[in-house]
Design an enzyme around this catalytic site. Structure first.
Site: not given
Length: 320
Positions: A162, A227, A283, A275, A285, A212, A235, A127
């Site tokens: 979050k 997604r 984000e 993301d 990852n 993604r 979400r 994050k």
């Protein structure tokens, strides 16, 4: 092509999802390209007089949902038995995860190529790392103080909050100025004001998907996985019931990926999941990015193979 010995550090292999697991795709690619493959979990890493030892098991993998792996006997070996270690343990990023990264730094110092670089994974919270590119993000704050978050909600009206250490959509809440449970939600997430969390202005384009974008060896994959949230859900995470639809990268998404690539390469982060919602980074990852299987199945790509080929082509110059 020189045969390499790979170790994959991951969660319990018997519990992975055969249809979706990215680490399994990597294991197939390693095996089918003729390399050696072993497996361990993070509690199989240990130090002996400053030397990293591993209680490893030989791993054979198969494309059979009813019999997709076999493990050999456990043997304690020095880390130098391996050429490459793939760190694929899923979050949460707790103290045991952190200790494992410290231990894997001993592997790096012994000349083993650890991907992704363990100290960079330690330093690049998924994050917080994104906030180094704040001009490419929705307005974002990180704090443990309710007052700051309440003011942020008042300013922006519609906000996502979050935890900094979650995955798969866990602990994500959407709060608006008239939400009745702001106080209790923030008390829970900040653990009564003792733990910082992230708050981001809500991006309505989530209805088009939380995208993604995979970056392999410094190159964005040509397709991303959108997604898309299920009805009534904020979400898009697949673990939270989102639907995964692969699609070509937009020019904006490619531009975002290429903007962060130089930093990723500098830090030894060679398999990364970016993301993106509505053309904005949410984000970055770096622990165990997923979505390879869904993109491969829908687009005919071989992302894990591309990743292993990158390692084969660069191990002579990239290993510590």
């Amino acid at each position: 092509m020189k045969k390499l010995n790979f170790l994959i550090v991951m969660d319990e292999i018997s519990k992975i999802n055969y249809k979706k697991d990215t680490s399994l795709a990597m294991a197939w690619a390693i095996s089918e390209r003729g390399h050696g493959l072993s497996y361990c979990k993070i509690d199989d890493l240990w130090l002996d007089q400053g030397v990293l030892k591993i209680d490893a098991q030989p791993l054979s993998v198969f494309r059979d949902p009813d019999h997709f792996y076999e493990l050999g006997d456990v043997a304690t070996v020095a880390v130098t038995e391996f050429d490459v270690i793939l760190m694929r343990k899923d979050p949460p990023f707790d103290m045991n995860f952190l200790y494992a990264l410290h231990l894997l730094d001993y592997a790096k110092r012994a000349g083993v190529w650890v991907v992704n670089d363990p100290l960079s994974v330690k330093d690049c919270n998924e994050k917080l790392f994104a906030t180094q590119f704040s001009d490419l993000m929705s307005p974002t704050i990180v704090t443990n103080k309710q007052a700051h978050i309440r003011e942020f909600i008042k300013t922006h009206g519609d906000v996502i909050v979050k935890p900094l250490d979650g995955m798969g959509g866990m602990g994500i809440f959407r709060l608006t100025a008239d939400s009745p449970n702001i106080g209790s939600t923030l008390e829970m997430l900040t653990q009564l004001g003792t733990t910082p969390i992230m708050a981001q202005k809500f991006i309505p384009a989530i209805t088009e998907g939380d995208k993604r974008v995979l970056i392999v060896g410094g190159k964005p994959v040509d397709y991303c996985l959108a997604r898309i949230p299920s009805t009534g859900e904020t979400r898009g995470n697949l673990a939270a019931g989102g639907r995964g639809v692969a699609m070509p990268l937009s020019e904006r998404e490619r531009q975002l990926a290429e903007t962060i690539v130089p930093i990723l390469l500098e830090k030894g982060l060679y398999f990364v999941g970016l993301d993106v919602i509505g053309g904005l980074i949410t984000e970055i990852n770096v622990t165990s990015p997923t979505c390879v299987r869904e993109i491969d199945d829908q687009c005919g790509t071989q992302i894990a193979v591309d990743f292993i080929e990158f390692i084969e082509n660069n191990i002579a110059t990239k290993a510590a």
